[in-house]
Each structure stands twice: as C-alpha cells, then as structure tokens.
Scaffold this motif. Structure first.
Motif, PDB file in Angstrom:
ATOM      1  N   LYS A  82       0.718  -1.195   0.107  1.00 37.79           N
ATOM      2  CA  LYS A  82      -0.036  -0.010  -0.080  1.00 37.79           C
ATOM      3  C   LYS A  82       0.991   1.198   0.053  1.00 37.79           C
ATOM      4  CE  LYS A  82      -3.759   2.181   2.120  1.00 37.79           C
ATOM      5  NZ  LYS A  82      -3.186   3.594   2.439  1.00 37.79           N
ATOM      6  N   SER A  83       1.876   1.034   0.675  1.00 41.23           N
ATOM      7  CA  SER A  83       2.785   2.343   0.869  1.00 41.23           C
ATOM      8  C   SER A  83       3.523   2.694  -0.345  1.00 41.23           C
ATOM      9  CB  SER A  83       3.915   2.278   1.879  1.00 41.23           C
ATOM     10  OG  SER A  83       4.862   3.148   1.736  1.00 41.23           O
ATOM     11  N   ALA A  84       3.982   1.640  -1.208  1.00 38.57           N
ATOM     12  CA  ALA A  84       4.486   1.681  -2.608  1.00 38.57           C
ATOM     13  C   ALA A  84       3.365   2.291  -3.625  1.00 38.57           C
ATOM     14  CB  ALA A  84       4.885   0.229  -3.028  1.00 38.57           C
ATOM     15  N   ARG A  85       2.174   1.599  -3.552  1.00 38.18           N
ATOM     16  CA  ARG A  85       1.209   2.175  -4.644  1.00 38.18           C
ATOM     17  C   ARG A  85       0.874   3.849  -4.064  1.00 38.18           C
ATOM     18  NH1 ARG A  85      -1.630  -2.390  -2.636  1.00 38.18           N
ATOM     19  NH2 ARG A  85      -2.950  -1.033  -1.541  1.00 38.18           N
ATOM     20  N   ASP A  86       0.596   3.988  -2.629  1.00 36.31           N
ATOM     21  CA  ASP A  86       0.266   5.418  -2.379  1.00 36.31           C
ATOM     22  C   ASP A  86       1.198   6.606  -2.567  1.00 36.31           C
ATOM     23  OD1 ASP A  86      -1.396   4.476   0.612  1.00 36.31           O
ATOM     24  OD2 ASP A  86      -2.037   4.312  -1.396  1.00 36.31           O
ATOM     25  N   ARG A  87       2.388   6.127  -2.429  1.00 34.85           N
ATOM     26  CA  ARG A  87       3.387   7.101  -2.903  1.00 34.85           C
ATOM     27  C   ARG A  87       3.741   7.656  -4.156  1.00 34.85           C
ATOM     28  NH1 ARG A  87       7.818   4.273  -2.058  1.00 34.85           N
ATOM     29  NH2 ARG A  87       7.575   4.390   0.026  1.00 34.85           N
ATOM     30  N   ASN A  88       3.148   6.471  -5.092  1.00 37.82           N
ATOM     31  CA  ASN A  88       3.377   6.674  -6.593  1.00 37.82           C
ATOM     32  C   ASN A  88       2.007   7.096  -7.171  1.00 37.82           C
ATOM     33  OD1 ASN A  88       6.256   6.132  -7.448  1.00 37.82           O
ATOM     34  ND2 ASN A  88       5.629   4.383  -6.110  1.00 37.82           N
ATOM     35  N   GLY A  89       0.841   7.039  -6.546  1.00 32.94           N
ATOM     36  CA  GLY A  89      -0.245   7.481  -6.826  1.00 32.94           C
ATOM     37  C   GLY A  89      -1.151   6.652  -7.712  1.00 32.94           C
ATOM     38  N   LYS A  90      -0.782   5.143  -7.430  1.00 40.70           N
ATOM     39  CA  LYS A  90      -1.186   3.999  -8.297  1.00 40.70           C
ATOM     40  C   LYS A  90      -2.209   3.087  -7.492  1.00 40.70           C
ATOM     41  CE  LYS A  90       1.182   5.429 -11.711  1.00 40.70           C
ATOM     42  NZ  LYS A  90       0.519   5.788 -12.997  1.00 40.70           N
ATOM     43  N   GLN A  91      -3.000   2.288  -8.045  1.00 42.51           N
ATOM     44  CA  GLN A  91      -3.821   1.548  -7.507  1.00 42.51           C
ATOM     45  C   GLN A  91      -3.800  -0.140  -7.229  1.00 42.51           C
ATOM     46  OE1 GLN A  91      -6.513   2.734  -6.024  1.00 42.51           O
ATOM     47  NE2 GLN A  91      -5.699   4.786  -6.533  1.00 42.51           N
ATOM     48  N   THR A  92      -2.629  -0.455  -8.170  1.00 34.13           N
ATOM     49  CA  THR A  92      -2.824  -1.921  -8.191  1.00 34.13           C
ATOM     50  C   THR A  92      -1.233  -2.386  -7.954  1.00 34.13           C
ATOM     51  OG1 THR A  92      -2.038  -1.938 -10.586  1.00 34.13           O
ATOM     52  CG2 THR A  92      -4.318  -2.087  -9.847  1.00 34.13           C
ATOM     53  N   ASN A  93      -0.957  -3.513  -7.317  1.00 33.75           N
ATOM     54  CA  ASN A  93       0.221  -4.273  -7.234  1.00 33.75           C
ATOM     55  C   ASN A  93       0.890  -4.449  -8.525  1.00 33.75           C
ATOM     56  OD1 ASN A  93      -0.166  -4.150  -4.405  1.00 33.75           O
ATOM     57  ND2 ASN A  93      -0.919  -6.143  -4.087  1.00 33.75           N
ATOM     58  N   SER A  94       0.279  -4.769  -9.518  1.00 33.16           N
ATOM     59  CA  SER A  94       0.673  -5.370 -10.679  1.00 33.16           C
ATOM     60  C   SER A  94       1.580  -4.043 -11.549  1.00 33.16           C
ATOM     61  CB  SER A  94      -0.306  -5.810 -11.801  1.00 33.16           C
ATOM     62  OG  SER A  94      -1.474  -4.815 -11.947  1.00 33.16           O
ATOM     63  N   TRP A  95       0.980  -3.021 -11.186  1.00 29.04           N
ATOM     64  CA  TRP A  95       1.687  -1.789 -11.810  1.00 29.04           C
ATOM     65  C   TRP A  95       3.059  -1.342 -10.753  1.00 29.04           C
ATOM     66  CZ3 TRP A  95       3.803   2.131  -8.988  1.00 29.04           C
ATOM     67  CH2 TRP A  95       4.468   3.466  -9.863  1.00 29.04           C
ATOM     68  N   ALA A  96       3.036  -1.919  -9.572  1.00 26.02           N
ATOM     69  CA  ALA A  96       4.340  -1.591  -8.939  1.00 26.02           C
ATOM     70  C   ALA A  96       5.471  -2.571  -9.240  1.00 26.02           C
ATOM     71  CB  ALA A  96       3.940  -1.829  -7.283  1.00 26.02           C
ATOM     72  N   VAL A  97       5.069  -3.974  -9.596  1.00 28.71           N
ATOM     73  CA  VAL A  97       5.953  -4.954  -9.954  1.00 28.71           C
ATOM     74  C   VAL A  97       6.236  -4.613 -11.046  1.00 28.71           C
ATOM     75  CG1 VAL A  97       5.959  -7.545 -10.549  1.00 28.71           C
ATOM     76  CG2 VAL A  97       4.676  -6.807  -8.730  1.00 28.71           C
ATOM     77  N   ALA A  98       5.531  -4.182 -12.204  1.00 27.94           N
ATOM     78  CA  ALA A  98       6.033  -3.863 -13.483  1.00 27.94           C
ATOM     79  C   ALA A  98       7.047  -2.481 -13.675  1.00 27.94           C
ATOM     80  CB  ALA A  98       4.664  -3.585 -14.291  1.00 27.94           C
ATOM     81  N   ALA A  99       6.578  -1.569 -12.599  1.00 23.07           N
ATOM     82  CA  ALA A  99       7.413  -0.570 -12.417  1.00 23.07           C
ATOM     83  C   ALA A  99       8.877  -0.917 -11.862  1.00 23.07           C
ATOM     84  CB  ALA A  99       6.812   0.494 -11.698  1.00 23.07           C
ATOM     85  N   ALA A 100       8.830  -1.453 -11.174  1.00 24.03           N
ATOM     86  CA  ALA A 100       9.796  -2.031 -10.210  1.00 24.03           C
ATOM     87  C   ALA A 100      10.793  -2.806 -11.495  1.00 24.03           C
ATOM     88  CB  ALA A 100      10.004  -2.814  -8.886  1.00 24.03           C
ATOM     89  N   LEU A 101      10.406  -3.763 -12.174  1.00 21.19           N
ATOM     90  CA  LEU A 101      10.849  -4.352 -13.217  1.00 21.19           C
ATOM     91  C   LEU A 101      11.616  -3.573 -14.102  1.00 21.19           C
ATOM     92  CD1 LEU A 101       8.604  -7.585 -13.654  1.00 21.19           C
ATOM     93  CD2 LEU A 101      10.954  -7.417 -12.789  1.00 21.19           C
ATOM     94  N   ARG A 102      10.816  -2.626 -14.754  1.00 20.83           N
ATOM     95  CA  ARG A 102      11.256  -1.653 -15.666  1.00 20.83           C
ATOM     96  C   ARG A 102      12.366  -0.856 -15.226  1.00 20.83           C
ATOM     97  NH1 ARG A 102       5.586  -0.830 -16.595  1.00 20.83           N
ATOM     98  NH2 ARG A 102       5.735   1.220 -15.247  1.00 20.83           N
ATOM     99  N   ALA A 103      12.391  -0.553 -13.955  1.00 22.60           N
ATOM    100  CA  ALA A 103      13.376   0.324 -13.453  1.00 22.60           C
ATOM    101  C   ALA A 103      14.810  -0.493 -12.943  1.00 22.60           C
ATOM    102  CB  ALA A 103      13.083   1.072 -12.148  1.00 22.60           C
ATOM    103  N   LYS A 104      14.353  -1.907 -12.902  1.00 22.63           N
ATOM    104  CA  LYS A 104      15.529  -2.997 -12.804  1.00 22.63           C
ATOM    105  C   LYS A 104      15.868  -2.861 -11.415  1.00 22.63           C
ATOM    106  CE  LYS A 104      17.543  -2.777 -17.436  1.00 22.63           C
ATOM    107  NZ  LYS A 104      18.806  -2.362 -18.370  1.00 22.63           N
ATOM    108  N   LEU A 105      15.150  -2.457 -10.614  1.00 22.65           N
ATOM    109  CA  LEU A 105      15.147  -2.554  -9.231  1.00 22.65           C
ATOM    110  C   LEU A 105      14.836  -3.805  -8.431  1.00 22.65           C
ATOM    111  CD1 LEU A 105      13.136   0.567  -8.354  1.00 22.65           C
ATOM    112  CD2 LEU A 105      15.653   0.337  -8.632  1.00 22.65           C
ATOM    113  N   ILE A 106      14.355  -4.927  -9.437  1.00 25.45           N
ATOM    114  CA  ILE A 106      14.231  -6.178  -9.012  1.00 25.45           C
ATOM    115  C   ILE A 106      14.335  -6.955 -10.447  1.00 25.45           C
ATOM    116  CG2 ILE A 106      12.263  -5.861  -7.022  1.00 25.45           C
ATOM    117  CD1 ILE A 106      10.195  -6.482  -8.936  1.00 25.45           C
ATOM    118  N   ASP A 107      14.437  -8.551 -10.103  1.00 24.19           N
ATOM    119  CA  ASP A 107      15.068  -9.350 -11.289  1.00 24.19           C
ATOM    120  C   ASP A 107      13.585 -10.238 -11.717  1.00 24.19           C
ATOM    121  OD1 ASP A 107      17.987  -9.802  -9.622  1.00 24.19           O
ATOM    122  OD2 ASP A 107      17.559  -8.536 -11.314  1.00 24.19           O
TER     123      ASP A 107
END
Length: 212
Positions: A187-212
């Motif tokens: 929830k903290s990850a979503r709220d900070r970025n103004g998003k609603q879904t966990n799938s967005w957070a996972v996709a964003a982290a992958l795009r930024a190469k913060l996770i593998d």
C-alpha cells in the motif's frame, strides 16, 4: 550521466560527508558496499588494515565470513558476537589478529541487490546508541543514493516475491513478516506513486531494474 554513475558519485559524496562519524565508532575501520548484484557493487570502500584486506581477498573469506554471510541473507543490524552462523574457517579469530575484535554489521536490500556496512573496534562492543546511530545513518545513505528509485528496500522485498509469482501470503512467509505487514508495504508503494494496483508496482520495479 548514467544512473549507475550518478549513484556512485552520490554515494561517494554522502559517505565522505559522514566518514568521520563512522570512523569514530568503527575505530579499527569500516567496510561499506552499496547495491551489490551479479555485476558487483555500485560503490565499495574500506578502511580496514591493508594486511587484513589482502588476506581476506586472497583467501576468499567473503565465502566463509559468518557476519558477511548473515548480511547477504538477512536485513537488519547485528553485532558480530550475535551472529549465530558457524565460523568453520575461523574468520573472526583471524580478524582479531588485525585488531578487529568487536564489530557490527548493517544490511539492507534483498539477495540480488545488497547494501552492507561493517565496522570494527578493538576495545569494546558497540553500544545500543552507537548501533542505532549507524543504523539510522545507513538507512538514510541507502535511500539517498537510490533516490531515483520508486520504492523502499522493504517494499522491494515484497515486490521481488510477487514478480516470482508468489502470493502475498507466500511473500510474507519467505521474508519473515506477517501478511498484513506485507500488505502495508505494498500500500505504501502504491500510495507514494499514486497508483492502485500491485501489478503496476511490480511492472514499474522491473522496468527500473530494481528487481529481477
């Protein structure tokens, strides 16, 4: 300027600004490593005695050092004396010959991207206040160096698990927290970025190469 280069420059500047503080607690030296991955660390520095650094590297003690191995596997703060992994190679005993008798390790991140700070003394254990001071500084250091990142290290732990097709409950079990705590991180990850879904957070982290 590349993200990697900007991280190195930021780390170097931020670390040098507080090096005196770290050395005043780690009177026999320190070791610091930022964002270590398969490609190596983005920033690394050490003031441990040169003879110890040479012995450590030549004998690959990083594969045997209980404190370092604990830091790769866990997040948190530990005095060396509190690490319960077996020291089969006698690394602690060998370190004592160089004045590295008491010490503490601070670890942040997740297995594929680790940041570690280690400090040593020859006279006494670190106090709780010194542990807290270094812990707070290291949190700020890692977060400041990774300012371009969208998520905190704790949030990335959960997102890494979700990217590996784990459920929130499975992710919580792997990390060692409750499912409700994992949901709070998401929830903290979503709220900070103004998003609603966990799938967005996972996709964003992958795009930024913060996770593998």
């Amino acid at each position: 300027m590349s993200n990697a280069l900007s991280t190195v420059l930021a780390a170097d500047q931020l670390f040098k600004a507080e090096e005196a503080l770290i050395s005043s607690i780690g009177t026999e030296g320190y070791f610091i490593m930022l964002n270590h991955s398969r490609k190596g660390p983005e920033f690394i520095d050490s003031s441990y005695p040169e003879a110890w650094r040479i012995e450590y590297d030549e004998n690959s003690y990083h594969l045997k050092d209980p404190a370092f191995l604990w830091g790769l596997a866990k997040n948190g703060d530990r005095r060396w004396s509190e690490v319960r992994l077996p020291d089969v190679a006698g690394v602690f005993k060998k370190a004592r010959r160089h004045g590295l008798i008491y010490g503490a390790l601070f670890s942040r991140g997740y297995p594929t991207r680790k940041s570690v700070l280690s400090v040593a003394r020859d006279d006494r254990e670190l106090t709780d206040e010194e542990l807290m001071l270094l812990s707070k500084w290291f949190d700020g250091f890692v977060e400041a160096c990774n300012g371009r990142q969208l998520f905190s290290a704790k949030e990335l732990e959960v997102l890494q698990c979700l990217s590996n097709d784990m459920t929130i409950e499975q992710a919580a079990d792997k990390i060692g927290i409750s499912a409700s705590a994992a949901k709070v991180r998401l929830k903290s990850a979503r709220d900070r970025n103004g998003k609603q879904t966990n799938s967005w957070a996972v996709a964003a982290a992958l795009r930024a190469k913060l996770i593998d």
